[in-house]
Design a protein around this motif. Structure first.
Motif, PDB file in Angstrom:
ATOM      1  N   ALA A  79     -40.587  15.064  36.994  1.00  0.00           N
ATOM      2  CA  ALA A  79     -40.024  14.865  35.646  1.00  0.00           C
ATOM      3  C   ALA A  79     -38.515  14.680  35.766  1.00  0.00           C
ATOM      4  O   ALA A  79     -37.917  14.959  36.821  1.00  0.00           O
ATOM      5  N   SER A  80     -37.917  14.213  34.683  1.00  0.00           N
ATOM      6  CA  SER A  80     -36.457  14.062  34.675  1.00  0.00           C
ATOM      7  C   SER A  80     -35.810  15.449  34.536  1.00  0.00           C
ATOM      8  O   SER A  80     -36.471  16.417  34.145  1.00  0.00           O
ATOM      9  N   PRO A  81     -34.515  15.545  34.862  1.00  0.00           N
ATOM     10  CA  PRO A  81     -33.901  16.869  34.980  1.00  0.00           C
ATOM     11  C   PRO A  81     -33.857  17.681  33.683  1.00  0.00           C
ATOM     12  O   PRO A  81     -33.877  18.911  33.732  1.00  0.00           O
ATOM     13  N   LEU A  82     -33.763  17.025  32.535  1.00  0.00           N
ATOM     14  CA  LEU A  82     -33.674  17.826  31.311  1.00  0.00           C
ATOM     15  C   LEU A  82     -35.054  18.269  30.820  1.00  0.00           C
ATOM     16  O   LEU A  82     -35.157  19.042  29.867  1.00  0.00           O
ATOM     17  N   LEU A  83     -36.104  17.763  31.464  1.00  0.00           N
ATOM     18  CA  LEU A  83     -37.445  18.285  31.140  1.00  0.00           C
ATOM     19  C   LEU A  83     -37.735  19.354  32.203  1.00  0.00           C
ATOM     20  O   LEU A  83     -37.079  20.382  32.195  1.00  0.00           O
ATOM     21  N   THR A  84     -38.637  19.098  33.143  1.00  0.00           N
ATOM     22  CA  THR A  84     -38.903  20.162  34.119  1.00  0.00           C
ATOM     23  C   THR A  84     -38.516  19.768  35.540  1.00  0.00           C
ATOM     24  O   THR A  84     -38.878  20.446  36.496  1.00  0.00           O
ATOM     25  N   GLY A  85     -37.753  18.654  35.681  1.00  0.00           N
ATOM     26  CA  GLY A  85     -37.460  18.140  37.019  1.00  0.00           C
ATOM     27  C   GLY A  85     -36.399  18.907  37.778  1.00  0.00           C
ATOM     28  O   GLY A  85     -36.235  18.696  38.973  1.00  0.00           O
ATOM     29  N   HIS A  86     -35.649  19.772  37.092  1.00  0.00           N
ATOM     30  CA  HIS A  86     -34.574  20.500  37.779  1.00  0.00           C
ATOM     31  C   HIS A  86     -35.119  21.847  38.274  1.00  0.00           C
ATOM     32  O   HIS A  86     -35.477  22.707  37.480  1.00  0.00           O
ATOM     33  N   THR A  87     -35.183  22.008  39.612  1.00  0.00           N
ATOM     34  CA  THR A  87     -35.776  23.224  40.192  1.00  0.00           C
ATOM     35  C   THR A  87     -34.703  24.023  40.930  1.00  0.00           C
ATOM     36  O   THR A  87     -33.550  23.601  41.002  1.00  0.00           O
ATOM     37  N   GLU A  88     -35.133  25.136  41.498  1.00  0.00           N
ATOM     38  CA  GLU A  88     -34.213  25.968  42.291  1.00  0.00           C
ATOM     39  C   GLU A  88     -33.580  25.135  43.427  1.00  0.00           C
ATOM     40  O   GLU A  88     -32.408  25.285  43.731  1.00  0.00           O
ATOM     41  N   ALA A  89     -34.385  24.235  44.041  1.00  0.00           N
ATOM     42  CA  ALA A  89     -33.858  23.403  45.142  1.00  0.00           C
ATOM     43  C   ALA A  89     -32.701  22.529  44.629  1.00  0.00           C
ATOM     44  O   ALA A  89     -31.677  22.366  45.312  1.00  0.00           O
ATOM     45  N   HIS A  90     -32.830  21.987  43.423  1.00  0.00           N
ATOM     46  CA  HIS A  90     -31.751  21.160  42.846  1.00  0.00           C
ATOM     47  C   HIS A  90     -30.531  22.034  42.525  1.00  0.00           C
ATOM     48  O   HIS A  90     -29.396  21.641  42.760  1.00  0.00           O
ATOM     49  N   GLU A  91     -30.804  23.235  42.009  1.00  0.00           N
ATOM     50  CA  GLU A  91     -29.714  24.111  41.597  1.00  0.00           C
ATOM     51  C   GLU A  91     -28.895  24.559  42.821  1.00  0.00           C
ATOM     52  O   GLU A  91     -27.665  24.569  42.778  1.00  0.00           O
ATOM     53  N   VAL A  92     -29.604  24.899  43.907  1.00  0.00           N
ATOM     54  CA  VAL A  92     -28.899  25.329  45.121  1.00  0.00           C
ATOM     55  C   VAL A  92     -28.011  24.188  45.623  1.00  0.00           C
ATOM     56  O   VAL A  92     -26.840  24.385  45.947  1.00  0.00           O
ATOM     57  N   LEU A  93     -28.566  22.967  45.638  1.00  0.00           N
ATOM     58  CA  LEU A  93     -27.786  21.826  46.129  1.00  0.00           C
ATOM     59  C   LEU A  93     -26.570  21.593  45.244  1.00  0.00           C
ATOM     60  O   LEU A  93     -25.457  21.372  45.743  1.00  0.00           O
ATOM     61  N   PHE A 270     -28.759   9.538  34.717  1.00  0.00           N
ATOM     62  CA  PHE A 270     -29.168  10.918  34.982  1.00  0.00           C
ATOM     63  C   PHE A 270     -30.306  11.321  34.040  1.00  0.00           C
ATOM     64  O   PHE A 270     -31.349  11.821  34.457  1.00  0.00           O
ATOM     65  N   LEU A 271     -30.094  11.043  32.764  1.00  0.00           N
ATOM     66  CA  LEU A 271     -31.030  11.513  31.726  1.00  0.00           C
ATOM     67  C   LEU A 271     -32.424  10.912  31.850  1.00  0.00           C
ATOM     68  O   LEU A 271     -33.424  11.589  31.650  1.00  0.00           O
ATOM     69  N   TYR A 272     -32.445   9.615  32.159  1.00  0.00           N
ATOM     70  CA  TYR A 272     -33.716   8.891  32.046  1.00  0.00           C
ATOM     71  C   TYR A 272     -34.292   8.528  33.403  1.00  0.00           C
ATOM     72  O   TYR A 272     -34.869   7.461  33.571  1.00  0.00           O
ATOM     73  N   SER A 273     -34.131   9.402  34.382  1.00  0.00           N
ATOM     74  CA  SER A 273     -34.628   9.110  35.724  1.00  0.00           C
ATOM     75  C   SER A 273     -35.147  10.415  36.331  1.00  0.00           C
ATOM     76  O   SER A 273     -34.533  11.478  36.157  1.00  0.00           O
ATOM     77  N   THR A 274     -36.244  10.311  37.041  1.00  0.00           N
ATOM     78  CA  THR A 274     -36.858  11.511  37.636  1.00  0.00           C
ATOM     79  C   THR A 274     -35.917  12.149  38.656  1.00  0.00           C
ATOM     80  O   THR A 274     -35.244  11.448  39.421  1.00  0.00           O
ATOM     81  N   SER A 275     -35.883  13.471  38.667  1.00  0.00           N
ATOM     82  CA  SER A 275     -35.018  14.195  39.611  1.00  0.00           C
ATOM     83  C   SER A 275     -35.416  13.879  41.045  1.00  0.00           C
ATOM     84  O   SER A 275     -36.543  13.479  41.318  1.00  0.00           O
ATOM     85  N   LEU A 276     -34.494  14.133  41.962  1.00  0.00           N
ATOM     86  CA  LEU A 276     -34.757  13.904  43.394  1.00  0.00           C
ATOM     87  C   LEU A 276     -35.948  14.731  43.856  1.00  0.00           C
ATOM     88  O   LEU A 276     -36.155  15.852  43.362  1.00  0.00           O
ATOM     89  N   PRO A 277     -36.705  14.224  44.841  1.00  0.00           N
ATOM     90  CA  PRO A 277     -37.751  15.057  45.440  1.00  0.00           C
ATOM     91  C   PRO A 277     -37.141  16.362  45.976  1.00  0.00           C
ATOM     92  O   PRO A 277     -35.988  16.369  46.432  1.00  0.00           O
TER      93      PRO A 277
END
Ligand SMILES: Cc1ncc(COP(=O)(O)O)c(C=O)c1O
Length: 388
Positions: A79-93, A270-277
């Protein structure tokens, strides 16, 4: 009555035009063998002077291990970051990138291209003016186009011409921006960042800098050219990529919390694109963590770059100035640069021929890209092979 659909014929003739001008490009399949070698589509092994993996981090075992999918985890972010695409892995990075840059925050994008397009188009408004270096990367150029701000192109790294343009047009915009690469991707030289900072202070300009090829290569922490040159103005908005010295994939911007919160709401790429794997983020976080301790590698890379430039000049080549790992050898024509690149390939080296439209007309060049895995023998052999 409509005849046969004309588009395919039209595209074919555009391609033929390109072919006749020696400018037709094609994707081919390469097999990476090590940080210094790549297998060509015809199966030959070539010493690789074409990657941007300056610190060889994409081969680093800790980075590769971190990229593996956890047994209990997913691969894609879903999912994109403002939905559920932002995870702990993204936050740490993002925390590690912010710490590397000594900034309050960071925002991740799916690529460096997306980061530049998103940042420039979200910040520069239709009523603003933008001053953009003539040799800026395509993603900054596209960001300017998308922003709808009135854009003035200044001659490459030419502070006097830029100052004259700013004097003439600064008053025409509500806000004014200077947009520049810090290390230029094809010519390998650097922007006059200290002077840009002073000009920005004098004329109240915003500064957007793309540190794509400087991240990992310059500065004590490896955060880029601004760190190296002590440019600390809070006007700088720093964009970077995870795809070059960091050895992974993805883009980012670092800056004050208010900038990050704004871009979270306004940068469309940023808004309309799926977060990084997730694996990309874990691998990049490990690589970013390693940058601070790679000062020796940075110095070695830069001293090899200076020596190689001198040796190529001694052969009579016109070579770009500076000490970045990108060394341009300028060719008289498109046909020459293609022939040179082919000759080097026959001698066992991959050095790409860069032609218009990637560089301006008349600016064709061989782009030698160094990394820390090249041996002194590789460099001697390359110099020998460049006797043309
Ligand atoms: C100066 C510069 N900025 C941005 C990019 C885009 O980065 P990415 O490949 O991560 O999309 C590139 C690379 O192609 C580049 O050379």
């Amino acid at each position: 009555m409509a005849g046969p659909y004309s588009l395919w014929g039209e595209l074919d003739s555009l391609l033929q035009d390109r072919e006749e001008a020696g400018l037709l490009r094609r994707v081919s399949t390469w097999t990476p063998r090590s940080a210094r070698c790549i297998e060509a589509p015809d199966g030959r092994s070539l010493v690789h002077f074409g990657a941007n993996d300056y610190l060889a981090l994409s081969w680093e075992p800790r980075v590769r291990e971190a990229a593996c999918v956890l047994p209990s985890g997913r691969y894609g972010a879903g999912a994109s970051p403002l939905l559920t695409g932002h995870t702990e892995a993204h936050e740490v990075l993002r925390r590690r990138l912010a710490a590397m840059a000594c900034s309050e925050g960071a925002l991740l994008f799916s690529s460096g291209y997306a980061a530049n397009v998103g940042v420039v188009s979200a910040l520069a408004k239709g009523e603003d003016v933008v001053f953009s270096d003539r040799l800026n990367h395509a993603s900054l150029i596209d960001g300017c186009r998308l922003s709808r701000a009135r854009t003035f192109i200044y001659p490459h790294a030419d502070l006097e011409e830029l100052r004259a343009l700013v004097r003439r047009h600064r008053g025409e915009g509500r806000r004014a921006w200077v947009v520049t690469d810090s290390v230029f991707s094809m010519d390998g030289d650097v922007a006059p960042v200290e002077k840009l900072e002073a000009l920005a202070q004098e004329y109240d300009l915003g500064l957007i800098v793309d540190e794509a090829h400087a991240t990992g290569v310059y500065g004590e922490r490896g955060s880029g050219l601004l760190e190296e040159r002590g440019c600390r103005s809070d006007r700088w908005i720093k964009v970077g990529t995870l795809s070059k010295a960091i050895g992974c994939s993805g883009g980012f911007v670092v800056g004050p919390g208010v900038l990050i919160r704004y871009l979270e709401n306004a940068a469309r790429s940023f808004l309309y694109s799926t977060s990084l794997p997730l694996g990309h983020c874990r691998a990049a976080a490990v690589a970013v963590d390693m940058l601070g301790a790679m000062g020796k590698e940075r110095s070695a890379l830069r001293s090899v770059s200076q020596t190689l430039r001198d040796r190529l000049r001694d052969l009579g080549h016109r070579v770009g100035k500076g000490d970045s790992p990108i060394i341009p050898i300028y060719a008289p024509s498109v046909r020459d640069v293609v022939a040179w690149s082919q000759r080097l390939a026959e001698g066992g080296f991959y050095v790409p021929a860069i032609r218009p439209p990637t560089v301006p007309e008349g600016g064709s060049l061989l782009r030698v890209s160094l990394n820390i895995a090249h041996t002194p023998g590789d460099l001697d052999a390359l110099v020998d092979a460049c006797r043309f």
